[in-house]
Design a protein around this motif. Structure first.
Motif, PDB file in Angstrom:
ATOM      1  N   GLY A 241       0.835  -1.189   0.000  1.00  0.00           N
ATOM      2  CA  GLY A 241       0.000   0.000   0.000  1.00  0.00           C
ATOM      3  C   GLY A 241       0.873   1.243   0.000  1.00  0.00           C
ATOM      4  O   GLY A 241       1.846   1.327   0.750  1.00  0.00           O
ATOM      5  N   TYR A 242       0.553   2.200  -0.884  1.00  0.00           N
ATOM      6  CA  TYR A 242       1.367   3.406  -0.987  1.00  0.00           C
ATOM      7  C   TYR A 242       0.557   4.651  -0.638  1.00  0.00           C
ATOM      8  O   TYR A 242       0.654   5.685  -1.256  1.00  0.00           O
ATOM      9  N   GLY A 243      -0.253   4.525   0.413  1.00  0.00           N
ATOM     10  CA  GLY A 243      -0.947   5.689   0.969  1.00  0.00           C
ATOM     11  C   GLY A 243      -0.006   6.386   1.942  1.00  0.00           C
ATOM     12  O   GLY A 243       1.223   6.305   1.802  1.00  0.00           O
ATOM     13  N   GLU A 244      -0.558   7.035   2.932  1.00  0.00           N
ATOM     14  CA  GLU A 244       0.272   7.780   3.886  1.00  0.00           C
ATOM     15  C   GLU A 244       1.293   6.885   4.591  1.00  0.00           C
ATOM     16  O   GLU A 244       2.459   7.245   4.712  1.00  0.00           O
ATOM     17  N   SER A 245       0.852   5.739   5.073  1.00  0.00           N
ATOM     18  CA  SER A 245       1.757   4.837   5.790  1.00  0.00           C
ATOM     19  C   SER A 245       2.839   4.288   4.872  1.00  0.00           C
ATOM     20  O   SER A 245       4.010   4.223   5.245  1.00  0.00           O
ATOM     21  N   GLY A 246       2.431   3.883   3.680  1.00  0.00           N
ATOM     22  CA  GLY A 246       3.390   3.332   2.725  1.00  0.00           C
ATOM     23  C   GLY A 246       4.419   4.360   2.282  1.00  0.00           C
ATOM     24  O   GLY A 246       5.603   4.052   2.132  1.00  0.00           O
ATOM     25  N   GLN A 247       3.977   5.591   2.086  1.00  0.00           N
ATOM     26  CA  GLN A 247       4.909   6.646   1.695  1.00  0.00           C
ATOM     27  C   GLN A 247       5.889   6.953   2.831  1.00  0.00           C
ATOM     28  O   GLN A 247       7.077   7.180   2.588  1.00  0.00           O
TER      29      GLN A 247
ATOM     30  N   PRO B  10      -3.874  -3.366  -8.176  1.00  0.00           N
ATOM     31  CA  PRO B  10      -3.588  -3.385  -9.615  1.00  0.00           C
ATOM     32  C   PRO B  10      -4.099  -2.173 -10.379  1.00  0.00           C
ATOM     33  O   PRO B  10      -3.431  -1.697 -11.298  1.00  0.00           O
ATOM     34  N   ASP B  11      -5.249  -1.620  -9.984  1.00  0.00           N
ATOM     35  CA  ASP B  11      -5.792  -0.466 -10.699  1.00  0.00           C
ATOM     36  C   ASP B  11      -5.008   0.826 -10.444  1.00  0.00           C
ATOM     37  O   ASP B  11      -5.215   1.818 -11.135  1.00  0.00           O
ATOM     38  N   LYS B  12      -4.079   0.812  -9.501  1.00  0.00           N
ATOM     39  CA  LYS B  12      -3.278   1.997  -9.194  1.00  0.00           C
ATOM     40  C   LYS B  12      -1.831   1.890  -9.688  1.00  0.00           C
ATOM     41  O   LYS B  12      -1.105   2.877  -9.661  1.00  0.00           O
ATOM     42  N   VAL B  13      -1.426   0.699 -10.108  1.00  0.00           N
ATOM     43  CA  VAL B  13      -0.009   0.460 -10.428  1.00  0.00           C
ATOM     44  C   VAL B  13       0.506   1.358 -11.555  1.00  0.00           C
ATOM     45  O   VAL B  13       1.564   1.986 -11.421  1.00  0.00           O
ATOM     46  N   ASP B  14      -0.202   1.450 -12.662  1.00  0.00           N
ATOM     47  CA  ASP B  14       0.286   2.247 -13.798  1.00  0.00           C
ATOM     48  C   ASP B  14       0.462   3.718 -13.430  1.00  0.00           C
ATOM     49  O   ASP B  14       1.481   4.332 -13.771  1.00  0.00           O
ATOM     50  N   ALA B  15      -0.490   4.286 -12.723  1.00  0.00           N
ATOM     51  CA  ALA B  15      -0.395   5.698 -12.331  1.00  0.00           C
ATOM     52  C   ALA B  15       0.769   5.917 -11.368  1.00  0.00           C
ATOM     53  O   ALA B  15       1.509   6.901 -11.483  1.00  0.00           O
ATOM     54  N   LEU B  16       0.964   4.984 -10.433  1.00  0.00           N
ATOM     55  CA  LEU B  16       2.086   5.112  -9.497  1.00  0.00           C
ATOM     56  C   LEU B  16       3.427   4.990 -10.212  1.00  0.00           C
ATOM     57  O   LEU B  16       4.373   5.718  -9.903  1.00  0.00           O
ATOM     58  N   ARG B  17       3.505   4.061 -11.151  1.00  0.00           N
ATOM     59  CA  ARG B  17       4.756   3.912 -11.915  1.00  0.00           C
ATOM     60  C   ARG B  17       5.075   5.181 -12.696  1.00  0.00           C
ATOM     61  O   ARG B  17       6.228   5.592 -12.781  1.00  0.00           O
ATOM     62  N   ALA B  18       4.050   5.811 -13.253  1.00  0.00           N
ATOM     63  CA  ALA B  18       4.261   7.048 -14.009  1.00  0.00           C
ATOM     64  C   ALA B  18       4.684   8.188 -13.079  1.00  0.00           C
ATOM     65  O   ALA B  18       5.551   8.986 -13.422  1.00  0.00           O
ATOM     66  N   ALA B  19       4.094   8.247 -11.895  1.00  0.00           N
ATOM     67  CA  ALA B  19       4.389   9.323 -10.953  1.00  0.00           C
ATOM     68  C   ALA B  19       5.699   9.107 -10.194  1.00  0.00           C
ATOM     69  O   ALA B  19       6.321  10.067  -9.747  1.00  0.00           O
TER      70      ALA B  19
ATOM     71  N   PRO C 255       8.794   6.970 -11.126  1.00  0.00           N
ATOM     72  CA  PRO C 255       9.601   6.042 -11.933  1.00  0.00           C
ATOM     73  C   PRO C 255      10.825   5.493 -11.193  1.00  0.00           C
ATOM     74  O   PRO C 255      11.397   4.492 -11.624  1.00  0.00           O
ATOM     75  N   ASP C 256      11.178   6.104 -10.078  1.00  0.00           N
ATOM     76  CA  ASP C 256      12.318   5.636  -9.296  1.00  0.00           C
ATOM     77  C   ASP C 256      11.971   4.453  -8.397  1.00  0.00           C
ATOM     78  O   ASP C 256      12.858   3.812  -7.835  1.00  0.00           O
ATOM     79  N   LEU C 257      10.672   4.139  -8.241  1.00  0.00           N
ATOM     80  CA  LEU C 257      10.247   3.044  -7.377  1.00  0.00           C
ATOM     81  C   LEU C 257       9.965   1.779  -8.162  1.00  0.00           C
ATOM     82  O   LEU C 257       9.516   1.831  -9.302  1.00  0.00           O
ATOM     83  N   THR C 258      10.195   0.649  -7.525  1.00  0.00           N
ATOM     84  CA  THR C 258       9.754  -0.632  -8.070  1.00  0.00           C
ATOM     85  C   THR C 258       8.364  -0.874  -7.512  1.00  0.00           C
ATOM     86  O   THR C 258       8.186  -0.961  -6.291  1.00  0.00           O
ATOM     87  N   ILE C 259       7.373  -0.954  -8.394  1.00  0.00           N
ATOM     88  CA  ILE C 259       5.978  -1.095  -7.977  1.00  0.00           C
ATOM     89  C   ILE C 259       5.385  -2.325  -8.653  1.00  0.00           C
ATOM     90  O   ILE C 259       5.480  -2.476  -9.871  1.00  0.00           O
ATOM     91  N   ARG C 260       4.787  -3.175  -7.841  1.00  0.00           N
ATOM     92  CA  ARG C 260       4.169  -4.404  -8.339  1.00  0.00           C
ATOM     93  C   ARG C 260       2.715  -4.455  -7.886  1.00  0.00           C
ATOM     94  O   ARG C 260       2.366  -3.891  -6.853  1.00  0.00           O
ATOM     95  N   PRO C 261       1.895  -5.171  -8.643  1.00  0.00           N
ATOM     96  CA  PRO C 261       0.492  -5.309  -8.236  1.00  0.00           C
ATOM     97  C   PRO C 261       0.352  -6.156  -6.978  1.00  0.00           C
ATOM     98  O   PRO C 261       0.985  -7.210  -6.863  1.00  0.00           O
ATOM     99  N   LEU C 262      -0.455  -5.687  -6.050  1.00  0.00           N
ATOM    100  CA  LEU C 262      -0.768  -6.472  -4.870  1.00  0.00           C
ATOM    101  C   LEU C 262      -1.567  -7.675  -5.351  1.00  0.00           C
ATOM    102  O   LEU C 262      -2.542  -7.535  -6.076  1.00  0.00           O
ATOM    103  N   GLY C 263      -1.141  -8.832  -4.968  1.00  0.00           N
ATOM    104  CA  GLY C 263      -1.734 -10.073  -5.458  1.00  0.00           C
ATOM    105  C   GLY C 263      -0.647 -10.963  -6.015  1.00  0.00           C
ATOM    106  O   GLY C 263      -0.797 -12.183  -6.067  1.00  0.00           O
ATOM    107  N   GLU C 264       0.475 -10.359  -6.439  1.00  0.00           N
ATOM    108  CA  GLU C 264       1.626 -11.148  -6.880  1.00  0.00           C
ATOM    109  C   GLU C 264       2.298 -11.773  -5.664  1.00  0.00           C
ATOM    110  O   GLU C 264       2.133 -11.305  -4.539  1.00  0.00           O
TER     111      GLU C 264
END
Length: 87
Positions: A7-13, A32-41, A43-52
């Motif tokens: 989770g990349y909300g307040e706690s995750g950040q 999964p519905d947030k992964v693409d937007a987070l990757r775009a915002a 790009p320095d983070l490794t972001i994977r869909p929760l569920g993997e």
């Protein structure tokens, strides 16, 4: 040792900021519905869909992520340490 931030909300950040300051590697898992937007915002983070599959040994869970979902349960069964901001 690489950590997983679930989770990349307040706690995750906050967890990401802390781990960056320590120089510790980590992966962010997000819905999964947030992964693409987070990757775009972020790009320095490794972001994977929760569920993997979570392969990291240390898991930092945001309060909005249930601790009993299968990827978390399986990681803990393999010996991963699960924590959250409540602990």
């Amino acid at each position: 040792m690489r950590a997983a931030i679930l989770g990349y909300g307040e706690s995750g950040q906050a967890a990401a900021c802390y781990l960056k300051k320590l120089g510790a590697p980590f992966v962010v898992y997000e819905r999964p519905d947030k992964v693409d937007a987070l990757r775009a915002a972020h790009p320095d983070l490794t972001i994977r869909p929760l569920g993997e599959k979570i392969e990291e040994a240390e898991i930092w869970r945001s309060p909005g992520i249930r601790p009993d979902i299968a990827p978390i349960r399986h990681a803990v069964e393999r010996g991963a340490h699960l924590t959250s901001e409540w602990e």
